[in-house]
Design an enzyme around this catalytic site. Structure first.
Site, PDB file in Angstrom:
ATOM      1  N   THR A  27       0.850  -1.204   0.030  1.00  0.00           N
ATOM      2  CA  THR A  27       0.051   0.053   0.046  1.00  0.00           C
ATOM      3  C   THR A  27       0.847   1.468   0.165  1.00  0.00           C
ATOM      4  OG1 THR A  27      -0.178   0.253   2.389  1.00  0.00           O
ATOM      5  CG2 THR A  27      -1.725  -1.195   1.572  1.00  0.00           C
ATOM      6  N   ALA A  56       3.080  -1.029   4.749  1.00  0.00           N
ATOM      7  CA  ALA A  56       2.344   0.270   5.090  1.00  0.00           C
ATOM      8  C   ALA A  56       3.442   1.360   5.334  1.00  0.00           C
ATOM      9  CB  ALA A  56       1.701  -0.102   6.569  1.00  0.00           C
ATOM     10  N   VAL A  82       7.482  -2.321   6.966  1.00  0.00           N
ATOM     11  CA  VAL A  82       7.197  -0.987   7.361  1.00  0.00           C
ATOM     12  C   VAL A  82       8.102  -0.054   5.890  1.00  0.00           C
ATOM     13  CG1 VAL A  82       7.987   1.215   8.589  1.00  0.00           C
ATOM     14  CG2 VAL A  82       7.182  -0.832   9.761  1.00  0.00           C
ATOM     15  N   LYS A  83       7.175   0.619   5.374  1.00  0.00           N
ATOM     16  CA  LYS A  83       7.694   1.361   4.214  1.00  0.00           C
ATOM     17  C   LYS A  83       8.113   2.649   4.428  1.00  0.00           C
ATOM     18  CE  LYS A  83       5.906   1.203  -0.511  1.00  0.00           C
ATOM     19  NZ  LYS A  83       4.683   1.089  -1.251  1.00  0.00           N
ATOM     20  N   VAL A  84       9.587   2.936   4.122  1.00  0.00           N
ATOM     21  CA  VAL A  84      10.219   4.368   4.345  1.00  0.00           C
ATOM     22  C   VAL A  84      10.841   4.795   2.957  1.00  0.00           C
ATOM     23  CG1 VAL A  84      10.899   3.460   6.780  1.00  0.00           C
ATOM     24  CG2 VAL A  84      12.581   3.259   4.908  1.00  0.00           C
TER      25      VAL A  84
END
Ligand code: G3P
Length: 217
Positions: A27, A56, A82-84
């Protein structure tokens, strides 16, 4: 190659998961906005539908707030990635979060050097954006090829997650270039099975079978 679906639409995710061929979900803030749902609620729901990684994205720009957001997201479910973003603060957050055992997807990658930095920061996934490079007349596939070469040269375990995929041909090309994962919009993922000769051949087989008057069951 693993298939992730690039959406926050629950109906699409459930439908594609029912094929048994879906390995995860990605996402981003734009897809969350499109869903009209509460971010944390929809991400938690997605994590209950698929066993594989669910990306996310944090929305902070500084490392401390990214870490706080990332830790909160990671608590939602075991399969959160975790998307950074690919910034210095994003890379610092990546290093810390992966050290804590959280999967991290470093996103908005548009160059091989950016991908090299993400691998050094211990990223689980690097997300090079194919379509957006093509949009400005650069070569998204060349980027996949460069990253594959660099990662193989140094045995980096970071998985190449080809993103911003717009067509079935994009999927085929990234598979040929050795991307580990393709994240694909639902409509493009569904289109991969289509071939007019399959439809035509099936129609002929069924017509001939009917002539035999036989049944299997
Ligand atoms: O999830 C990130 C990426 O797949 C977005 O694709 O089509 O908006 O460039 P696109």
């Amino acid at each position: 190659m693993k298939f992730f679906v690039d959406t926050a639409d629950i109906a699409d995710i459930k439908d594609l998961a029912s094929t048994g061929l879906l390995d995860g979900v990605t996402t981003n803030p734009s897809l969350i906005a499109k869903s009209g749902r509460n971010f944390l609620e929809v991400v938690e729901e997605i994590c209950g539908i698929v066993e594989g990684p669910v990306s996310a994205e944090v929305t902070a720009l500084d490392v401390d707030t990214m870490l706080a957001e990332g830790r909160k997201l990671a608590k939602l479910a075991k399969n959160i990635a975790v998307k950074v973003p690919l910034t210095w603060d994003g890379l610092k957050a990546c290093k810390v979060l992966t050290g804590e055992g959280t999967m991290v997807n470093v996103t908005l990658c548009f160059s091989a050097n950016q991908a090299l930095l993400a691998a050094k920061a211990g990223a689980t996934f690097i997300s090079p954006f194919i379509g957006r490079l093509d949009d400005i007349n650069l070569d998204g596939m060349e980027l996949i090829h460069e990253i594959r070469t660099i990662y193989d040269n140094y045995d980096y375990a970071t998985q190449i997650l080809a993103a911003s995929i717009r067509t079935a041909n994009h999927v085929k090309e990234v598979a040929m270039l050795g991307a580990d994962v393709a994240t694909v919009p639902p409509a493009v993922l569904r289109s991969l099975v289509n071939h007019p000769l399959t439809d035509k051949g099936l129609e002929q087989f069924l017509a001939d079978w009917k002539k035999t008057g036989q049944k299997i069951l």
